[in-house]
Design an enzyme around this catalytic site. Sequence first.
Site, PDB file in Angstrom:
ATOM      1  N   ARG A  63       0.348  14.892  12.798  1.00  0.00           N
ATOM      2  CA  ARG A  63       1.146  14.519  11.623  1.00  0.00           C
ATOM      3  C   ARG A  63       1.390  15.770  10.780  1.00  0.00           C
ATOM      4  NH1 ARG A  63      -1.047   8.951   9.198  1.00  0.00           N
ATOM      5  NH2 ARG A  63       0.940   9.001   8.102  1.00  0.00           N
ATOM      6  N   PRO A  64       2.398  16.535  11.212  1.00  0.00           N
ATOM      7  CA  PRO A  64       2.666  17.800  10.522  1.00  0.00           C
ATOM      8  C   PRO A  64       3.172  17.584   9.103  1.00  0.00           C
ATOM      9  CG  PRO A  64       4.393  17.308  12.115  1.00  0.00           C
ATOM     10  CD  PRO A  64       3.349  16.248  12.273  1.00  0.00           C
ATOM     11  N   ILE A  65       3.164  18.647   8.310  1.00  0.00           N
ATOM     12  CA  ILE A  65       3.692  18.529   6.951  1.00  0.00           C
ATOM     13  C   ILE A  65       4.781  19.580   6.683  1.00  0.00           C
ATOM     14  CG2 ILE A  65       1.677  17.398   5.902  1.00  0.00           C
ATOM     15  CD1 ILE A  65       1.042  20.238   4.736  1.00  0.00           C
ATOM     16  N   ASP A  66       5.372  20.071   7.791  1.00  0.00           N
ATOM     17  CA  ASP A  66       6.407  21.101   7.642  1.00  0.00           C
ATOM     18  C   ASP A  66       7.568  20.641   6.760  1.00  0.00           C
ATOM     19  OD1 ASP A  66       6.664  19.354   9.953  1.00  0.00           O
ATOM     20  OD2 ASP A  66       8.516  20.414  10.398  1.00  0.00           O
ATOM     21  N   LEU A  67       7.923  19.373   6.850  1.00  0.00           N
ATOM     22  CA  LEU A  67       9.077  18.897   6.054  1.00  0.00           C
ATOM     23  C   LEU A  67       8.741  18.831   4.559  1.00  0.00           C
ATOM     24  CD1 LEU A  67      10.349  16.060   8.433  1.00  0.00           C
ATOM     25  CD2 LEU A  67      11.330  18.341   8.120  1.00  0.00           C
ATOM     26  N   ARG A 104      -8.630  -0.515   4.584  1.00  0.00           N
ATOM     27  CA  ARG A 104      -7.727   0.500   4.033  1.00  0.00           C
ATOM     28  C   ARG A 104      -6.355  -0.102   3.723  1.00  0.00           C
ATOM     29  NH1 ARG A 104      -6.347   4.784   7.719  1.00  0.00           N
ATOM     30  NH2 ARG A 104      -4.945   5.098   5.981  1.00  0.00           N
ATOM     31  N   ASP A 156       4.650   0.810  12.048  1.00  0.00           N
ATOM     32  CA  ASP A 156       3.448   0.160  11.517  1.00  0.00           C
ATOM     33  C   ASP A 156       3.297  -1.297  11.974  1.00  0.00           C
ATOM     34  OD1 ASP A 156       2.745   2.487  10.278  1.00  0.00           O
ATOM     35  OD2 ASP A 156       3.451   1.912   8.294  1.00  0.00           O
ATOM     36  N   ARG A 204      -4.397  10.482   4.364  1.00  0.00           N
ATOM     37  CA  ARG A 204      -3.311  11.468   4.400  1.00  0.00           C
ATOM     38  C   ARG A 204      -2.340  11.327   3.240  1.00  0.00           C
ATOM     39  NH1 ARG A 204      -1.771  14.493   8.590  1.00  0.00           N
ATOM     40  NH2 ARG A 204       0.286  14.355   7.657  1.00  0.00           N
ATOM     41  N   CYS A 209      -4.824  13.252  13.019  1.00  0.00           N
ATOM     42  CA  CYS A 209      -4.980  11.825  12.764  1.00  0.00           C
ATOM     43  C   CYS A 209      -5.004  11.119  14.113  1.00  0.00           C
ATOM     44  CB  CYS A 209      -3.770  11.406  11.936  1.00  0.00           C
ATOM     45  SG  CYS A 209      -3.672   9.697  11.535  1.00  0.00           S
ATOM     46  N   LYS A 254       0.830  -1.206   0.000  1.00  0.00           N
ATOM     47  CA  LYS A 254       0.000   0.000   0.000  1.00  0.00           C
ATOM     48  C   LYS A 254       0.864   1.255   0.000  1.00  0.00           C
ATOM     49  CE  LYS A 254      -1.784   1.550   4.100  1.00  0.00           C
ATOM     50  NZ  LYS A 254      -1.483   2.958   4.426  1.00  0.00           N
ATOM     51  N   ASN A 255       1.818   1.306   0.941  1.00  0.00           N
ATOM     52  CA  ASN A 255       2.567   2.554   1.099  1.00  0.00           C
ATOM     53  C   ASN A 255       3.612   2.771   0.007  1.00  0.00           C
ATOM     54  OD1 ASN A 255       1.004   3.114   3.269  1.00  0.00           O
ATOM     55  ND2 ASN A 255       2.541   2.578   4.811  1.00  0.00           N
ATOM     56  N   ILE A 258       8.314   7.181  16.686  1.00  0.00           N
ATOM     57  CA  ILE A 258       7.898   7.852  15.447  1.00  0.00           C
ATOM     58  C   ILE A 258       6.592   8.627  15.698  1.00  0.00           C
ATOM     59  CG2 ILE A 258       7.317   7.554  12.994  1.00  0.00           C
ATOM     60  CD1 ILE A 258      10.175   6.667  13.617  1.00  0.00           C
TER      61      ILE A 258
HETATM   62  N1  EPU Z   1       6.950  14.453  10.387  1.00  0.00           N
HETATM   63  C1  EPU Z   1       7.181  15.769  10.674  1.00  0.00           C
HETATM   64  N2  EPU Z   1       7.001  16.678   9.668  1.00  0.00           N
HETATM   65  C2  EPU Z   1       6.589  16.308   8.434  1.00  0.00           C
HETATM   66  C3  EPU Z   1       6.356  14.950   8.147  1.00  0.00           C
HETATM   67  C4  EPU Z   1       6.539  14.042   9.163  1.00  0.00           C
HETATM   68  O1  EPU Z   1       7.560  16.127  11.782  1.00  0.00           O
HETATM   69  O2  EPU Z   1       6.462  17.184   7.573  1.00  0.00           O
HETATM   70  C5  EPU Z   1       7.138  13.463  11.462  1.00  0.00           C
HETATM   71  C6  EPU Z   1       5.869  12.663  11.745  1.00  0.00           C
HETATM   72  O3  EPU Z   1       5.008  13.344  12.627  1.00  0.00           O
HETATM   73  C7  EPU Z   1       6.429  11.394  12.336  1.00  0.00           C
HETATM   74  C8  EPU Z   1       7.725  11.210  11.554  1.00  0.00           C
HETATM   75  O4  EPU Z   1       8.038  12.482  11.012  1.00  0.00           O
HETATM   76  O5  EPU Z   1       6.765  11.602  13.681  1.00  0.00           O
HETATM   77  C9  EPU Z   1       7.650  10.211  10.438  1.00  0.00           C
HETATM   78  O6  EPU Z   1       6.510  10.432   9.648  1.00  0.00           O
HETATM   79  P1  EPU Z   1       6.532  10.181   8.078  1.00  0.00           P
HETATM   80  O7  EPU Z   1       6.463  11.485   7.380  1.00  0.00           O
HETATM   81  O8  EPU Z   1       7.659   9.262   7.738  1.00  0.00           O
HETATM   82  O9  EPU Z   1       5.150   9.459   7.861  1.00  0.00           O
HETATM   83  P2  EPU Z   1       4.315   9.480   6.535  1.00  0.00           P
HETATM   84  O10 EPU Z   1       5.248   9.564   5.400  1.00  0.00           O
HETATM   85  O11 EPU Z   1       3.235  10.493   6.640  1.00  0.00           O
HETATM   86  C10 EPU Z   1       4.332   6.897   6.122  1.00  0.00           C
HETATM   87  C11 EPU Z   1       3.324   5.798   6.077  1.00  0.00           C
HETATM   88  C12 EPU Z   1       2.782   5.529   7.473  1.00  0.00           C
HETATM   89  C13 EPU Z   1       3.965   5.165   8.373  1.00  0.00           C
HETATM   90  C14 EPU Z   1       5.013   6.275   8.358  1.00  0.00           C
HETATM   91  C15 EPU Z   1       6.259   5.949   9.139  1.00  0.00           C
HETATM   92  C16 EPU Z   1       2.407   6.082   3.883  1.00  0.00           C
HETATM   93  C17 EPU Z   1       1.238   6.338   3.033  1.00  0.00           C
HETATM   94  N3  EPU Z   1       2.238   6.163   5.184  1.00  0.00           N
HETATM   95  O12 EPU Z   1       3.642   8.049   6.597  1.00  0.00           O
HETATM   96  O13 EPU Z   1       1.912   4.411   7.344  1.00  0.00           O
HETATM   97  O14 EPU Z   1       3.513   4.955   9.684  1.00  0.00           O
HETATM   98  O15 EPU Z   1       5.410   6.536   6.975  1.00  0.00           O
HETATM   99  O16 EPU Z   1       6.882   4.824   8.625  1.00  0.00           O
HETATM  100  O17 EPU Z   1       3.468   5.763   3.366  1.00  0.00           O
HETATM  101  C18 EPU Z   1       0.098   3.026   7.873  1.00  0.00           C
HETATM  102  O18 EPU Z   1       0.301   2.429   6.809  1.00  0.00           O
HETATM  103  O19 EPU Z   1      -0.680   2.594   8.763  1.00  0.00           O
HETATM  104  C19 EPU Z   1       0.802   4.287   8.139  1.00  0.00           C
HETATM  105  C20 EPU Z   1       0.388   5.169   9.044  1.00  0.00           C
END
Ligand code: EPU
Length: 421
Positions: A121-125, A400, A308, A92, A116, A22-23, A330
């Site tokens: 789950r910020p998107i600053d990065l 999902r 996960d 997301r 969530c 999925k991811n 995480i």
């Molecule tokens: N983070 C920030 N800023 C950002 C983005 C992330 O601080 O802009 C933080 C997050 O809050 C978290 C850490 O960085 O503490 C890692 O988050 P990441 O961005 O890696 O998560 P993601 O890319 O949004 C994907 C998977 C998640 C999985 C995480 C971690 C997808 C679609 N989702 O999310 O999968 O938990 O990586 O491996 O790829 C799931 O499948 O159940 C799921 C939640």
Amino acid sequence: MDKLVIEGGRKLSGEINVSGAKNACLPLLAASLLTNEKCIISNIPDLKDVNTMLEILTQLGREVIKKGTTVEILPGDVKEVTASYELVSTMRASIAVLGPLLGRYKKAKVSFPGGCVIGPRPIDLHMKGLRALGAEITVEAGYILATTRGLKGTRIYLGGHFGSSVLATANTLMAAVLADGRTIIEDAACEPEVVDLGNFLLAMGADIEGLGTPTVKVRGVKELKGAEYSVIPDRIEAGTYMIAAVITDGKLFIKNAKVEHNLALIDKLLECGAGIDEEEDGLVVYRKTRNIQATDITTLTYPGFPTDLQAQMMSLVTIGDGISVITEKIYPERFIHISELNRMGAEIILEGSTSIIKGVKKLSGAPVMASDLRASAALVLAGLVADGKTEISRMYHLDRGYEHIEEKLSAVGAKVWRVKE
Ligand code: EPU
């Protein structure tokens, strides 16, 4: 809302086939927006989240044809660069269209994903990566508005408070492949799903080095072409079924499970008393010790233990000998499964982002509910080994991320069925 009913206490045995990840496939489908040629992506799992991404691509103006596990994305120009709140709020990962839209169309309007149940789950990065490449980004009326006169390659440090980010790396990478010049992403995510996306981009004609390492180098190209690509197997689905074999004291051949994608899980399962044999096309997993042994786990970015699979491992050690400790690094708040597992007789307490699990002799079936995908998977595992009947409501969470879960589990001897409501 459907629910899943499980009558526990059966040892699982036989073969379970792992579906496409999925991811991995969600950002890969988004990446198809980077070309106006046909893309054919195979090994796509039949999941609600995948359908949401296909709907987003359709809404953006692309024609999508689904034939079994293959999806064709046909040429056709994007007229509307908007990913709506209605769709983004259900998933997301929709944020993954931001980078490709900006890279190819120089503008994007994507609903801000918001919070969530697994925590903030910020998107600053994501914004940091895209701004570094030359995007102007504002947030208005709940939407991220991004525009650029042309993206330019640069060096970007993408590490955050919790380490690297999978989707922020994906978005930055997808924007960088069509940017002018060279981009270096430092502290890039190394997860297999990011590597898979990179390999798809390479097949489309991108110039990328360092995939799977924290330093990913991209040289922008003028345009990308269509490609045919097969998605990697889902390491989290594989891991969930590996734990199912051990928790039920059964023996499963997990077809397509890859050792190199599940190193941290394998290490911990061996510590808990599992036996794991590597075959050419999968893994045989079973219990070696009479009782499950206690362990300690800290979730980390890849190749550390994946967040996960944290909830599922917690179910396993609820019936282990002794005390286990699981720390979440995480998503420090990703513990909504604890109260439901305790309703089934587990003894778990939470101290900050560390859970302490005192092994009990047995779990007992109960009506439970979880409002997150992996927490629901943990309840399925607990239900498989619990005495009596477990009813897991809100099955749409499982739909999902786990393709045909009740069929796959029934085929290896579980007594499990879906009740339509
Ligand atoms: N983070 C920030 N800023 C950002 C983005 C992330 O601080 O802009 C933080 C997050 O809050 C978290 C850490 O960085 O503490 C890692 O988050 P990441 O961005 O890696 O998560 P993601 O890319 O949004 C994907 C998977 C998640 C999985 C995480 C971690 C997808 C679609 N989702 O999310 O999968 O938990 O990586 O491996 O790829 C799931 O499948 O159940 C799921 C939640």
